[in-house]
Enzyme design. Sequence first.
Site, PDB file in Angstrom:
ATOM      1  N   HIS A 454     -11.458   1.688   0.309  1.00 24.00           N
ATOM      2  CA  HIS A 454     -10.651   0.493   0.574  1.00 24.00           C
ATOM      3  C   HIS A 454     -11.536  -0.746   0.689  1.00 24.00           C
ATOM      4  CE1 HIS A 454      -7.884  -1.864   3.473  1.00 24.00           C
ATOM      5  NE2 HIS A 454      -7.615  -2.170   2.225  1.00 24.00           N
ATOM      6  N   ASN A 504      -6.416  -2.271   8.904  1.00 21.48           N
ATOM      7  CA  ASN A 504      -5.044  -2.786   8.800  1.00 21.48           C
ATOM      8  C   ASN A 504      -4.185  -2.292   9.961  1.00 21.48           C
ATOM      9  OD1 ASN A 504      -5.340  -4.399   6.596  1.00 21.48           O
ATOM     10  ND2 ASN A 504      -4.770  -2.823   5.116  1.00 21.48           N
TER      11      ASN A 504
HETATM   12  P1  NAI Z   1      -2.509  -6.752  -8.539  1.00 19.88           P
HETATM   13  O1  NAI Z   1      -1.035  -6.812  -8.638  1.00 19.88           O
HETATM   14  O2  NAI Z   1      -3.313  -7.991  -8.625  1.00 19.88           O
HETATM   15  O3  NAI Z   1      -3.070  -5.757  -9.657  1.00 19.88           O
HETATM   16  C1  NAI Z   1      -2.521  -4.512  -9.918  1.00 19.88           C
HETATM   17  C2  NAI Z   1      -2.766  -4.208 -11.381  1.00 19.88           C
HETATM   18  O4  NAI Z   1      -2.415  -2.857 -11.625  1.00 19.88           O
HETATM   19  C3  NAI Z   1      -1.934  -5.050 -12.343  1.00 19.88           C
HETATM   20  O5  NAI Z   1      -2.795  -5.710 -13.238  1.00 19.88           O
HETATM   21  C4  NAI Z   1      -1.057  -4.052 -13.062  1.00 19.88           C
HETATM   22  O6  NAI Z   1      -0.817  -4.391 -14.404  1.00 19.88           O
HETATM   23  C5  NAI Z   1      -1.912  -2.811 -12.944  1.00 19.88           C
HETATM   24  N1  NAI Z   1      -1.186  -1.563 -13.154  1.00 19.88           N
HETATM   25  C6  NAI Z   1       0.029  -1.211 -12.729  1.00 19.88           C
HETATM   26  N2  NAI Z   1       0.318   0.031 -13.162  1.00 19.88           N
HETATM   27  C7  NAI Z   1      -0.740   0.450 -13.866  1.00 19.88           C
HETATM   28  C8  NAI Z   1      -1.039   1.651 -14.571  1.00 19.88           C
HETATM   29  N3  NAI Z   1      -0.178   2.664 -14.624  1.00 19.88           N
HETATM   30  N4  NAI Z   1      -2.240   1.757 -15.176  1.00 19.88           N
HETATM   31  C9  NAI Z   1      -3.108   0.750 -15.140  1.00 19.88           C
HETATM   32  N5  NAI Z   1      -2.876  -0.398 -14.489  1.00 19.88           N
HETATM   33  C10 NAI Z   1      -1.709  -0.545 -13.863  1.00 19.88           C
HETATM   34  O7  NAI Z   1      -2.798  -5.965  -7.178  1.00 19.88           O
HETATM   35  P2  NAI Z   1      -4.083  -6.017  -6.257  1.00 19.88           P
HETATM   36  O8  NAI Z   1      -3.906  -7.035  -5.223  1.00 19.88           O
HETATM   37  O9  NAI Z   1      -5.296  -6.029  -7.096  1.00 19.88           O
HETATM   38  O10 NAI Z   1      -3.972  -4.605  -5.522  1.00 19.88           O
HETATM   39  C11 NAI Z   1      -4.359  -3.395  -6.138  1.00 19.88           C
HETATM   40  C12 NAI Z   1      -4.524  -2.328  -5.073  1.00 19.88           C
HETATM   41  O11 NAI Z   1      -5.495  -2.764  -4.139  1.00 19.88           O
HETATM   42  C13 NAI Z   1      -3.261  -2.055  -4.277  1.00 19.88           C
HETATM   43  O12 NAI Z   1      -3.235  -0.685  -3.956  1.00 19.88           O
HETATM   44  C14 NAI Z   1      -3.451  -2.892  -3.030  1.00 19.88           C
HETATM   45  O13 NAI Z   1      -2.741  -2.384  -1.922  1.00 19.88           O
HETATM   46  C15 NAI Z   1      -4.949  -2.741  -2.829  1.00 19.88           C
HETATM   47  N6  NAI Z   1      -5.568  -3.790  -2.044  1.00 19.88           N
HETATM   48  C16 NAI Z   1      -5.221  -5.101  -2.210  1.00 19.88           C
HETATM   49  C17 NAI Z   1      -5.821  -6.085  -1.432  1.00 19.88           C
HETATM   50  C18 NAI Z   1      -5.442  -7.507  -1.623  1.00 19.88           C
HETATM   51  O14 NAI Z   1      -5.748  -8.320  -0.740  1.00 19.88           O
HETATM   52  N7  NAI Z   1      -4.865  -7.896  -2.722  1.00 19.88           N
HETATM   53  C19 NAI Z   1      -6.831  -5.750  -0.414  1.00 19.88           C
HETATM   54  C20 NAI Z   1      -7.181  -4.352  -0.385  1.00 19.88           C
HETATM   55  C21 NAI Z   1      -6.532  -3.415  -1.159  1.00 19.88           C
END
Ligand code: NAI
Length: 729
Positions: A454, A504
């Site tokens: 994480h 968190n």
């Molecule tokens: P985001 O929405 O910016 O990116 C997610 C990406 O995953 C998108 O580009 C989407 O097209 C892609 N995606 C969806 N289904 C897919 C698949 N089957 N194969 C390949 N790509 C796929 O989300 P973000 O913010 O980057 O979050 C990603 C992960 O990181 C989540 O699990 C989130 O909970 C976690 N996270 C996010 C934080 C934040 O502050 N944004 C902090 C720590 C963890």
Amino acid sequence: MIDDFRHLRLEQDGRGVATVWFDVQGVPVNIFNDEVVGELQEVVRQLERQPPRMVVFRSGKMSGFLAGADLRRIQQIQTADEVRMVLMAGHELFDRIEQLPCPTIAVIHGPCLGGGLEFALACRYRVARDDAQTRIGLPEVQLGLIPGWGGTQRLPRVVGLRQALRMILEGATLPAAKALAVGLVDLAAPVGEFEAEVERFINDRLAGRSLRRPTRGLVGAMLDGTWPGRTVVFATARKQIRSRSGHYPALPAAIRAVSAGFRGTRTAGFATEREEFTRVVFTPSARNLIEVFFQRERARKRSTWVPDEAAPPHPPHQAAIIGAGTMGAGIAQLLAFNGIPVVLKDVSDEIVAGGVKRIESLTGEAVSKGLLSPDEAAAVVRRVTPTSTDWSPLADADLVIEAVVEREEIKREVFRQLGGRLSPAAVLASNTSALSVSRLAEATRHPERVAGLHFFNPVHRMQLVEVVRGLASDDSTVAVLVDLVRRLGKVPVVVADSPGFLVNRLLFPYLDEAVRLVIEGVPGPDIDREAIRFGMPMGPFELLDQIGVDIAADVSGTFAPLRTEPGPTPERFAAMVREGWCGKKSGHGFYEYRNGRRGKTTKWATPSVPRPAPTSPTDETGGLTALQQRLIFPIINEAAKCLEAGIVTDPWMVDLAMVLGTGFAPFRGGPLRTADALGVGRVVRALETLSREYGDRFEPAPLLRMLCDEQRGFYAAMPAAVVHEEVHQ
Ligand code: NAI
């Protein structure tokens, strides 16, 4: 001629150049401890007796030049007299180096920090290897201290007053190129040319060729070089630190020491530095910040988290990141920056291209900060292979990090697809914020090779990475990830798999309480202000806007099983998301944002019938206001529950994770140090009162009650009997 000591080695060549090599035994990086100082005194005595034509000081260790004074030694010092003695020894020794009749050169590679830079400042010249490892600075204030071996006196003379104050008050370090630009070093050369350039530099000085140092321009010269100019500079610096001076006494102390160097004699300047250092070294702020430093060192040792016998993990040769969004792109850039080739996969070419663009822009930032040369930056971007529908580039990956959207069914599907394509030895990690890693692992054929990893946002800046041990994760998987985090220059904390993991889970009760307070009638900005006064880097509403209200809504949903009473916060988040008030990224949340800058408070943080919050602290509350207690005590209470549940085993892990993961008041040393400083009994009594007034969620955790009954704090040994496993069911 060669003279060998235990840690130092003195060589002399045919030209009459003496080289003093530092290779401090028993430690991975060179530091100044009593023995090293003793040997350096002896070396200097020899150099004084028979001065060579030139003295070159350099490190025999690959790990760097000199990382500073031995902090353990500083921690052990009990009396002000002993502090003064240690400081005086450094002042006298460095003065003698400064006064050697021949030119002296410090040849710097890797860290040159604190006492290491103070030593280098006593040399006539400094040259530095220009690569990502070289960091030069005086980070003492980050430990609640001030430079104590002449740094407050010599640095302003070398780089000018404004630059020196900036470096000392921020405790930030400079890469070689920046150090050259401000005149801190006289030469910066890339690795391949470094030795030849150093030789040339030495020969030029031997030949008596003069050296040009950067000038500061007319305004700079007026500000740094005249009495009225300096008055303005000091006044500005005092204003900049005013709001933090109470929590960080080292900041005003550093300004006093620097300014003494300009007011009286040289001797008086150095004496003031000693006095100011002696004043701050025993403050709780210094004690706590030094403790956090050691906790960080401890967390970076693999043996803290996995038994030594765990199969020797192999470093990843080829990584893959699934999901090229905010986090996926950030993680891919971090890996590529640290030399690991990485495949970046998302669902379409356009989205992957967006991720690559983000990687390019982050890498560009590193170039402008002087961390990378343009050639190195191009190599970083070349290490990233984009792909969308084609899985074949992933075939050789021995580490995959999943960072797709936070939906369990989507993540499980990704894991299922990966399971059939990777070698059984590959490690699969999820960057989920709060979902059960153990449940995700069930979707694969080798759940023992699955764990959580994480990262926090923004990836390149946040130091903490939670390594989440799933029910089936084996030690070697955890070891691979711990080693990876260390290689990426971050700090791992291994946590058990439970909703929200550690950080968190502790953060959400605090954010929840802030939202409840607004609903009760306390204006949001008042709440944010109280949190900042406590020592948080920003208030809960600004933080929520940064995290994104939509993400906060998702994450808060995963805490449903842990909730002791229903509350209005999830519905409040849901309403905001329905109306599109998602925080900073959407232009408005609890505050409005224009061009990324915070503006007015919105309706979500403005109660219709405002009521003033009681803000005056009393002795009974240990100096915390009622509002601060309502925000902070739920964190302490939840932390106690996490220890009971075995999410982590030791209080220091909670404190370190909260300081690095959320910026929790570092000078307080984390939530559990705060509890100990206030007295656990006082925390329990306050929670009981809050529980009567506001609800069961404040009911003190059994561990808190037990510590209170036994009149102990968290940092006294934890009783093993209270630790039981609580993991995702
Ligand atoms: P985001 O929405 O910016 O990116 C997610 C990406 O995953 C998108 O580009 C989407 O097209 C892609 N995606 C969806 N289904 C897919 C698949 N089957 N194969 C390949 N790509 C796929 O989300 P973000 O913010 O980057 O979050 C990603 C992960 O990181 C989540 O699990 C989130 O909970 C976690 N996270 C996010 C934080 C934040 O502050 N944004 C902090 C720590 C963890």
